[in-house]
Motif scaffolding. Structure first.
Motif, PDB file in Angstrom:
ATOM      1  N   UNK A  55      -2.457  19.750  -5.453  1.00 33.77           N
ATOM      2  CA  UNK A  55      -3.014  18.403  -5.586  1.00 33.77           C
ATOM      3  C   UNK A  55      -3.035  17.951  -7.047  1.00 33.77           C
ATOM      4  N   UNK A  56      -3.327  18.882  -7.960  1.00 35.90           N
ATOM      5  CA  UNK A  56      -3.363  18.523  -9.378  1.00 35.90           C
ATOM      6  C   UNK A  56      -1.989  18.092  -9.882  1.00 35.90           C
ATOM      7  N   UNK A  57      -0.932  18.648  -9.319  1.00 32.09           N
ATOM      8  CA  UNK A  57       0.417  18.264  -9.750  1.00 32.09           C
ATOM      9  C   UNK A  57       0.816  16.895  -9.210  1.00 32.09           C
ATOM     10  N   UNK A  58       0.205  16.490  -8.088  1.00 34.48           N
ATOM     11  CA  UNK A  58       0.541  15.211  -7.458  1.00 34.48           C
ATOM     12  C   UNK A  58      -0.302  14.071  -8.010  1.00 34.48           C
ATOM     13  N   UNK A  59      -1.536  14.371  -8.388  1.00 34.39           N
ATOM     14  CA  UNK A  59      -2.504  13.342  -8.738  1.00 34.39           C
ATOM     15  C   UNK A  59      -2.058  12.360  -9.824  1.00 34.39           C
ATOM     16  N   UNK A  60      -1.396  12.794 -10.909  1.00 38.21           N
ATOM     17  CA  UNK A  60      -1.056  11.842 -11.977  1.00 38.21           C
ATOM     18  C   UNK A  60      -0.237  10.639 -11.516  1.00 38.21           C
ATOM     19  N   UNK A  61       0.531  10.772 -10.453  1.00 37.61           N
ATOM     20  CA  UNK A  61       1.344   9.644  -9.992  1.00 37.61           C
ATOM     21  C   UNK A  61       0.792   8.984  -8.727  1.00 37.61           C
ATOM     22  N   UNK A  62      -0.371   9.452  -8.271  1.00 36.37           N
ATOM     23  CA  UNK A  62      -0.929   8.925  -7.026  1.00 36.37           C
ATOM     24  C   UNK A  62      -1.717   7.647  -7.267  1.00 36.37           C
ATOM     25  N   UNK A  63      -1.565   6.667  -6.383  1.00 37.34           N
ATOM     26  CA  UNK A  63      -2.255   5.376  -6.490  1.00 37.34           C
ATOM     27  C   UNK A  63      -3.462   5.353  -5.563  1.00 37.34           C
ATOM     28  N   UNK A  64      -4.636   4.942  -6.054  1.00 33.28           N
ATOM     29  CA  UNK A  64      -5.804   4.878  -5.169  1.00 33.28           C
ATOM     30  C   UNK A  64      -5.622   3.793  -4.108  1.00 33.28           C
ATOM     31  N   UNK A  65      -6.387   3.913  -3.031  1.00 33.48           N
ATOM     32  CA  UNK A  65      -6.300   2.942  -1.944  1.00 33.48           C
ATOM     33  C   UNK A  65      -7.703   2.503  -1.542  1.00 33.48           C
ATOM     34  N   UNK A  66      -7.768   1.338  -0.921  1.00 33.55           N
ATOM     35  CA  UNK A  66      -9.035   0.822  -0.398  1.00 33.55           C
ATOM     36  C   UNK A  66      -9.157   1.176   1.071  1.00 33.55           C
ATOM     37  N   UNK A  91     -11.920   1.005   4.599  1.00 32.75           N
ATOM     38  CA  UNK A  91     -13.130   0.494   5.240  1.00 32.75           C
ATOM     39  C   UNK A  91     -13.373   1.312   6.501  1.00 32.75           C
ATOM     40  N   UNK A  92     -14.575   1.848   6.616  1.00 33.61           N
ATOM     41  CA  UNK A  92     -14.974   2.636   7.787  1.00 33.61           C
ATOM     42  C   UNK A  92     -16.081   1.867   8.502  1.00 33.61           C
ATOM     43  N   UNK A  93     -15.834   1.507   9.746  1.00 34.55           N
ATOM     44  CA  UNK A  93     -16.830   0.790  10.537  1.00 34.55           C
ATOM     45  C   UNK A  93     -17.442   1.748  11.554  1.00 34.55           C
ATOM     46  N   UNK A  94     -18.770   1.919  11.451  1.00 36.61           N
ATOM     47  CA  UNK A  94     -19.513   2.823  12.325  1.00 36.61           C
ATOM     48  C   UNK A  94     -20.757   2.095  12.818  1.00 36.61           C
ATOM     49  N   UNK A  95     -20.937   2.047  14.131  1.00 40.20           N
ATOM     50  CA  UNK A  95     -22.125   1.411  14.718  1.00 40.20           C
ATOM     51  C   UNK A  95     -22.324  -0.008  14.187  1.00 40.20           C
ATOM     52  N   UNK A  96     -21.220  -0.747  14.027  1.00 42.87           N
ATOM     53  CA  UNK A  96     -21.293  -2.127  13.585  1.00 42.87           C
ATOM     54  C   UNK A  96     -21.459  -2.316  12.096  1.00 42.87           C
ATOM     55  N   UNK A  97     -21.578  -1.241  11.329  1.00 44.08           N
ATOM     56  CA  UNK A  97     -21.743  -1.339   9.881  1.00 44.08           C
ATOM     57  C   UNK A  97     -20.445  -0.953   9.196  1.00 44.08           C
ATOM     58  N   UNK A  98     -20.041  -1.747   8.220  1.00 44.31           N
ATOM     59  CA  UNK A  98     -18.773  -1.555   7.517  1.00 44.31           C
ATOM     60  C   UNK A  98     -19.033  -0.928   6.147  1.00 44.31           C
ATOM     61  N   UNK A  99     -18.370   0.191   5.868  1.00 47.99           N
ATOM     62  CA  UNK A  99     -18.502   0.883   4.589  1.00 47.99           C
ATOM     63  C   UNK A  99     -17.164   0.765   3.858  1.00 47.99           C
ATOM     64  N   UNK A 100     -17.172   0.239   2.627  1.00 46.36           N
ATOM     65  CA  UNK A 100     -15.940   0.046   1.871  1.00 46.36           C
ATOM     66  C   UNK A 100     -15.924   0.953   0.644  1.00 46.36           C
ATOM     67  N   UNK A 101     -14.731   1.440   0.298  1.00 48.22           N
ATOM     68  CA  UNK A 101     -14.625   2.324  -0.857  1.00 48.22           C
ATOM     69  C   UNK A 101     -13.212   2.274  -1.418  1.00 48.22           C
ATOM     70  N   UNK A 102     -13.097   2.709  -2.664  1.00 49.31           N
ATOM     71  CA  UNK A 102     -11.817   2.869  -3.348  1.00 49.31           C
ATOM     72  C   UNK A 102     -11.696   4.332  -3.718  1.00 49.31           C
ATOM     73  N   UNK A 103     -10.587   4.972  -3.327  1.00 47.81           N
ATOM     74  CA  UNK A 103     -10.501   6.416  -3.505  1.00 47.81           C
ATOM     75  C   UNK A 103      -9.053   6.883  -3.521  1.00 47.81           C
ATOM     76  N   UNK A 104      -8.868   8.129  -3.932  1.00 47.92           N
ATOM     77  CA  UNK A 104      -7.576   8.795  -3.805  1.00 47.92           C
ATOM     78  C   UNK A 104      -7.539   9.690  -2.567  1.00 47.92           C
ATOM     79  N   UNK A 105      -8.720  10.030  -2.017  1.00 49.05           N
ATOM     80  CA  UNK A 105      -8.767  10.982  -0.907  1.00 49.05           C
ATOM     81  C   UNK A 105      -9.951  10.693   0.002  1.00 49.05           C
ATOM     82  N   UNK A 106      -9.672  10.569   1.294  1.00 51.20           N
ATOM     83  CA  UNK A 106     -10.704  10.339   2.300  1.00 51.20           C
ATOM     84  C   UNK A 106     -10.492  11.318   3.446  1.00 51.20           C
ATOM     85  N   UNK A 116     -10.961   6.776  -9.483  1.00 50.84           N
ATOM     86  CA  UNK A 116     -10.580   7.269 -10.807  1.00 50.84           C
ATOM     87  C   UNK A 116      -9.992   8.673 -10.700  1.00 50.84           C
ATOM     88  N   UNK A 117      -8.814   8.850 -11.293  1.00 43.79           N
ATOM     89  CA  UNK A 117      -8.149  10.144 -11.212  1.00 43.79           C
ATOM     90  C   UNK A 117      -8.990  11.254 -11.833  1.00 43.79           C
TER      91      UNK A 117
END
Length: 312
Positions: free
Chosen positions: A178-189, A191-206, A239-240
């Motif tokens: 993973x450390x060798x891949x991370x420098x070129x990896x782009x984060x993504x947005x 949204x997880x919807x659970x029980x009618x509630x929407x959770x939003x995040x920006x991450x490299x890994x979910x 953030x990487x």
């Protein structure tokens, strides 16, 4: 779906009748060297398998599992890593046969989630001294899974990590890749919807977990593979450096940092949307893409577990 015996009846049948079939993926990290040892240890515990399979070509595993189940064993013992066991789970789910696990892989997340010994001899003793339990399955779209659905860096890691590196370093091969891949990896947005509630995040890994372990390390102390709930969590943030730090911490000691300082997201059903749409790694197989509905299926799988396993 076949009609199921009670767990007590099933346990008694395994202990008394010992109708068992053994399937070992000899291409797994330790399977190549442990097949004959596993057979010898099972015989020492009083098991004389109806048939044994040493699988040298993993692409044949599905047809071999079908053939093994046609023998109608009470216990199907499968040796291999998490990918092998995930393949077995898909065939055993909702059937009146218990899955016995020989942890012969790199991370052995599924075995760890069941509280199984990682020592081969001790794992085999569970078949004669343990009990049958019904545990939950995850369902991503139409794909059942035992451990984890993941998105982001790990999808690239799964397709990149070298078999020889896994053999030498074990579970540490994954964070290092993973450390060798991370420098070129782009984060993504996401949204997880659970029980009618929407959770939003920006991450490299979910990750969305059914089991208790990821990469051989415990996700959180209060997670269970048998509590009818899934757990979503991100590793790092957008953030990487944050992801790099958390990856190094987990590789060094397995200490967990959850959702970049925030809570886990838990629920029985989750709708996951990402921008952009992304492939999903479901227990090591990249077959699906977001958006994706992921559910917990209560008591979807019969397994052989230690006596102390809390079966709900």
């Amino acid at each position: 779906m076949s009609e199921l015996r009670t767990k007590a009846e099933h346990t008694k049948a395994i202990r008394e009748l010992r109708r068992v079939v053994l399937v070992v993926n000899t291409r797994s990290r330790r399977g190549r060297h442990r097949y004959f040892e596993a057979l010898r240890l099972m015989q020492a515990e009083g098991f004389r398998p109806m048939r044994t399979y040493a699988v040298m070509d993993p692409s044949r595993l599905p047809e071999i599992l079908i053939e093994a189940l046609d023998l109608q064993p009470d216990l199907l013992v499968v040796g291999g890593g998490d990918g092998t066991l995930s393949g077995a789970v898909k065939h055993v789910a909702h059937r009146d046969v218990a899955l016995g696990v020989l942890p012969l892989g790199t991370t052995n997340n599924f075995a760890r989630s069941l509280g199984l010994p990682l020592d081969l001899a001790m794992a085999i003793k569970v078949f004669s001294r343990g009990k049958v339990a019904d545990i939950d399955l995850g369902m991503a779209g139409d794909q059942p899974f035992a451990n984890l659905a993941s998105f982001g860096v790990s999808v690239e890691v799964a397709g990149t990590v070298k078999p020889w590196l896994k053999r030498i370093l074990g579970r540490a091969a994954y964070p290092l890749t993973a450390l060798s891949i991370l420098p070129r990896h782009t984060p993504f947005r996401a949204a997880i919807t659970v029980d009618g509630r929407r959770h939003e995040l920006l991450t490299h890994q979910l990750n969305i977990a059914n089991g208790r372990f990821h990469g051989g390390w415990q996700i959180a102390r209060d997670i269970s593979i048998d509590n009818r709930r899934l757990v979503a969590y991100q590793l790092g943030s957008g953030k990487r450096l944050r992801l790099l730090a958390e990856t190094l911490v987990r590789a060094a000691g397995g200490r967990w940092r959850s959702l970049a300082g925030g809570p886990f997201v838990t629920g029985t059903e989750m709708l996951l949307e990402t921008d952009p749409p992304m492939p999903a790694d479901v227990d090591g197989e990249v077959l699906l893409r977001t958006p994706l509905t992921i559910k917990a299926i209560p008591n979807g799988l019969r397994v052989m577990v230690p006596p102390g396993f809390v079966d709900t």
